[in-house]
Design a protein around this motif. Structure first.
Motif, PDB file in Angstrom:
ATOM      1  N   SER A 150       0.833  -1.205   0.000  1.00 26.88           N
ATOM      2  CA  SER A 150       0.000   0.000   0.000  1.00 26.88           C
ATOM      3  C   SER A 150       0.865   1.252   0.000  1.00 26.88           C
ATOM      4  O   SER A 150       1.992   1.246   0.514  1.00 26.88           O
ATOM      5  CB  SER A 150      -0.905   0.024   1.238  1.00 26.88           C
ATOM      6  OG  SER A 150      -1.807  -1.062   1.249  1.00 26.88           O
ATOM      7  N   LEU A 151       0.315   2.297  -0.563  1.00 29.51           N
ATOM      8  CA  LEU A 151       0.930   3.617  -0.546  1.00 29.51           C
ATOM      9  C   LEU A 151      -0.174   4.653  -0.465  1.00 29.51           C
ATOM     10  O   LEU A 151      -1.299   4.407  -0.903  1.00 29.51           O
ATOM     11  CB  LEU A 151       1.744   3.878  -1.816  1.00 29.51           C
ATOM     12  CG  LEU A 151       3.110   3.244  -1.972  1.00 29.51           C
ATOM     13  CD1 LEU A 151       3.659   3.552  -3.368  1.00 29.51           C
ATOM     14  CD2 LEU A 151       4.075   3.720  -0.904  1.00 29.51           C
ATOM     15  N   ARG A 152       0.167   5.822   0.054  1.00 31.50           N
ATOM     16  CA  ARG A 152      -0.769   6.938   0.040  1.00 31.50           C
ATOM     17  C   ARG A 152      -0.092   8.159  -0.555  1.00 31.50           C
ATOM     18  O   ARG A 152       0.987   8.559  -0.111  1.00 31.50           O
ATOM     19  CB  ARG A 152      -1.307   7.264   1.426  1.00 31.50           C
ATOM     20  CG  ARG A 152      -2.447   8.270   1.372  1.00 31.50           C
ATOM     21  CD  ARG A 152      -3.068   8.555   2.717  1.00 31.50           C
ATOM     22  NE  ARG A 152      -2.263   9.471   3.518  1.00 31.50           N
ATOM     23  CZ  ARG A 152      -2.756  10.148   4.562  1.00 31.50           C
ATOM     24  NH1 ARG A 152      -4.033  10.011   4.906  1.00 31.50           N
ATOM     25  NH2 ARG A 152      -1.967  10.939   5.255  1.00 31.50           N
ATOM     26  N   LYS A 164     -10.517   0.075  -9.481  1.00 30.46           N
ATOM     27  CA  LYS A 164     -11.720  -0.028  -8.664  1.00 30.46           C
ATOM     28  C   LYS A 164     -11.543  -1.114  -7.603  1.00 30.46           C
ATOM     29  O   LYS A 164     -11.082  -2.212  -7.890  1.00 30.46           O
ATOM     30  CB  LYS A 164     -12.933  -0.350  -9.535  1.00 30.46           C
ATOM     31  CG  LYS A 164     -13.447   0.830 -10.329  1.00 30.46           C
ATOM     32  CD  LYS A 164     -14.693   0.452 -11.124  1.00 30.46           C
ATOM     33  CE  LYS A 164     -15.235   1.646 -11.896  1.00 30.46           C
ATOM     34  NZ  LYS A 164     -16.428   1.290 -12.702  1.00 30.46           N
ATOM     35  N   GLY A 165     -11.906  -0.757  -6.392  1.00 33.40           N
ATOM     36  CA  GLY A 165     -11.786  -1.703  -5.291  1.00 33.40           C
ATOM     37  C   GLY A 165     -10.424  -1.732  -4.641  1.00 33.40           C
ATOM     38  O   GLY A 165     -10.253  -2.361  -3.586  1.00 33.40           O
ATOM     39  N   ARG A 166      -9.442  -1.075  -5.271  1.00 32.94           N
ATOM     40  CA  ARG A 166      -8.089  -1.062  -4.712  1.00 32.94           C
ATOM     41  C   ARG A 166      -7.647   0.343  -4.301  1.00 32.94           C
ATOM     42  O   ARG A 166      -6.919   0.492  -3.320  1.00 32.94           O
ATOM     43  CB  ARG A 166      -7.091  -1.621  -5.730  1.00 32.94           C
ATOM     44  CG  ARG A 166      -7.369  -3.036  -6.166  1.00 32.94           C
ATOM     45  CD  ARG A 166      -6.236  -3.596  -7.025  1.00 32.94           C
ATOM     46  NE  ARG A 166      -6.049  -2.862  -8.273  1.00 32.94           N
ATOM     47  CZ  ARG A 166      -4.936  -2.196  -8.597  1.00 32.94           C
ATOM     48  NH1 ARG A 166      -3.914  -2.182  -7.751  1.00 32.94           N
ATOM     49  NH2 ARG A 166      -4.837  -1.566  -9.753  1.00 32.94           N
ATOM     50  N   PHE A 167      -8.035   1.336  -5.056  1.00 31.57           N
ATOM     51  CA  PHE A 167      -7.639   2.724  -4.789  1.00 31.57           C
ATOM     52  C   PHE A 167      -8.831   3.502  -4.245  1.00 31.57           C
ATOM     53  O   PHE A 167      -9.984   3.249  -4.630  1.00 31.57           O
ATOM     54  CB  PHE A 167      -7.163   3.401  -6.061  1.00 31.57           C
ATOM     55  CG  PHE A 167      -5.860   2.894  -6.597  1.00 31.57           C
ATOM     56  CD1 PHE A 167      -5.238   1.763  -6.092  1.00 31.57           C
ATOM     57  CD2 PHE A 167      -5.230   3.573  -7.636  1.00 31.57           C
ATOM     58  CE1 PHE A 167      -4.033   1.308  -6.604  1.00 31.57           C
ATOM     59  CE2 PHE A 167      -4.031   3.134  -8.156  1.00 31.57           C
ATOM     60  CZ  PHE A 167      -3.441   1.994  -7.647  1.00 31.57           C
ATOM     61  N   THR A 168      -8.526   4.476  -3.398  1.00 34.00           N
ATOM     62  CA  THR A 168      -9.564   5.357  -2.864  1.00 34.00           C
ATOM     63  C   THR A 168      -9.089   6.797  -2.943  1.00 34.00           C
ATOM     64  O   THR A 168      -8.024   7.128  -2.422  1.00 34.00           O
ATOM     65  CB  THR A 168      -9.894   5.011  -1.410  1.00 34.00           C
ATOM     66  OG1 THR A 168     -10.313   3.646  -1.319  1.00 34.00           O
ATOM     67  CG2 THR A 168     -11.010   5.906  -0.892  1.00 34.00           C
ATOM     68  N   ILE A 169      -9.880   7.623  -3.593  1.00 28.02           N
ATOM     69  CA  ILE A 169      -9.582   9.049  -3.661  1.00 28.02           C
ATOM     70  C   ILE A 169     -10.422   9.753  -2.601  1.00 28.02           C
ATOM     71  O   ILE A 169     -11.577   9.383  -2.354  1.00 28.02           O
ATOM     72  CB  ILE A 169      -9.875   9.615  -5.069  1.00 28.02           C
ATOM     73  CG1 ILE A 169      -9.414  11.066  -5.180  1.00 28.02           C
ATOM     74  CG2 ILE A 169     -11.356   9.478  -5.427  1.00 28.02           C
ATOM     75  CD1 ILE A 169      -9.515  11.631  -6.599  1.00 28.02           C
ATOM     76  N   ASN A 206      -3.305  -3.031  -2.260  1.00 31.12           N
ATOM     77  CA  ASN A 206      -3.147  -4.194  -3.143  1.00 31.12           C
ATOM     78  C   ASN A 206      -2.540  -3.754  -4.484  1.00 31.12           C
ATOM     79  O   ASN A 206      -3.046  -4.096  -5.561  1.00 31.12           O
ATOM     80  CB  ASN A 206      -4.492  -4.882  -3.361  1.00 31.12           C
ATOM     81  CG  ASN A 206      -4.343  -6.257  -3.975  1.00 31.12           C
ATOM     82  OD1 ASN A 206      -3.278  -6.871  -3.904  1.00 31.12           O
ATOM     83  ND2 ASN A 206      -5.405  -6.742  -4.600  1.00 31.12           N
ATOM     84  N   ILE A 207      -1.459  -3.040  -4.369  1.00 30.00           N
ATOM     85  CA  ILE A 207      -0.822  -2.457  -5.550  1.00 30.00           C
ATOM     86  C   ILE A 207      -0.276  -3.553  -6.454  1.00 30.00           C
ATOM     87  O   ILE A 207       0.253  -4.564  -5.977  1.00 30.00           O
ATOM     88  CB  ILE A 207       0.291  -1.488  -5.121  1.00 30.00           C
ATOM     89  CG1 ILE A 207      -0.323  -0.309  -4.357  1.00 30.00           C
ATOM     90  CG2 ILE A 207       1.067  -0.969  -6.318  1.00 30.00           C
ATOM     91  CD1 ILE A 207       0.708   0.654  -3.796  1.00 30.00           C
ATOM     92  N   GLU A 208      -0.387  -3.305  -7.759  1.00 28.56           N
ATOM     93  CA  GLU A 208       0.074  -4.262  -8.771  1.00 28.56           C
ATOM     94  C   GLU A 208       1.214  -3.651  -9.575  1.00 28.56           C
ATOM     95  O   GLU A 208       1.339  -2.427  -9.660  1.00 28.56           O
ATOM     96  CB  GLU A 208      -1.094  -4.611  -9.703  1.00 28.56           C
ATOM     97  CG  GLU A 208      -2.286  -5.219  -8.994  1.00 28.56           C
ATOM     98  CD  GLU A 208      -3.476  -5.392  -9.913  1.00 28.56           C
ATOM     99  OE1 GLU A 208      -3.425  -4.911 -11.065  1.00 28.56           O
ATOM    100  OE2 GLU A 208      -4.477  -6.009  -9.472  1.00 28.56           O
ATOM    101  N   PRO A 209       2.062  -4.495 -10.180  1.00 35.28           N
ATOM    102  CA  PRO A 209       3.166  -3.960 -10.997  1.00 35.28           C
ATOM    103  C   PRO A 209       2.675  -3.010 -12.096  1.00 35.28           C
ATOM    104  O   PRO A 209       3.388  -2.059 -12.453  1.00 35.28           O
ATOM    105  CB  PRO A 209       3.787  -5.224 -11.596  1.00 35.28           C
ATOM    106  CG  PRO A 209       3.512  -6.279 -10.564  1.00 35.28           C
ATOM    107  CD  PRO A 209       2.151  -5.952 -10.028  1.00 35.28           C
TER     108      PRO A 209
END
Length: 114
Positions: free
Chosen positions: A17-19, A64-69, A84-87
């Motif tokens: 995760s990152l913010r 969708k479902g992984r990132f939140t703004i 749940n970051i992906e390459p």
């Protein structure tokens, strides 16, 4: 005078995760449309997520479902929580806020290792 300053990003393993944060000045955060974009190597800049002036939120299908703004009016800050970051999420991320014209942050690199 309008200004945007980004922070966050960096290197992360897949699944992590990152913010990202984007602090604005001279902007009415309650009504300004805003969003996050990213540009992968060799690709055009694409919309990741945005908040319309009405408050409606939109996401690109792939996040969708992984990132939140979100936005914090009191802090004049917009966020992008990335889980749940992906390459495939690797790229330079830019914040954008439309207020008295189109305004862009300086960009921040996100690198995801598999």
């Amino acid at each position: 005078q309008v200004g945007l300053v980004q922070s966050g990003g960096g290197w992360v393993q897949a699944g992590g995760s990152l913010r990202l944060s984007c602090v604005g000045s001279g902007i009415n955060f309650k009504i300004a449309p805003m969003g996050w974009y990213r540009q992968a190597p060799g690709s055009q800049r694409e919309l990741v997520a945005n908040i319309e002036s009405s408050g409606r939120i939109n996401y690109a299908e792939g996040v969708k479902g992984r990132f939140t703004i979100s936005r914090d009016w009191a802090r004049n800050t917009m966020y992008l929580q990335m889980n749940n970051i992906e390459p495939e999420d690797t790229g330079v991320y830019y914040c954008n806020i439309y207020w008295r014209g189109d305004n862009w942050g300086q960009g921040t690199q996100v690198t995801v290792s598999s």
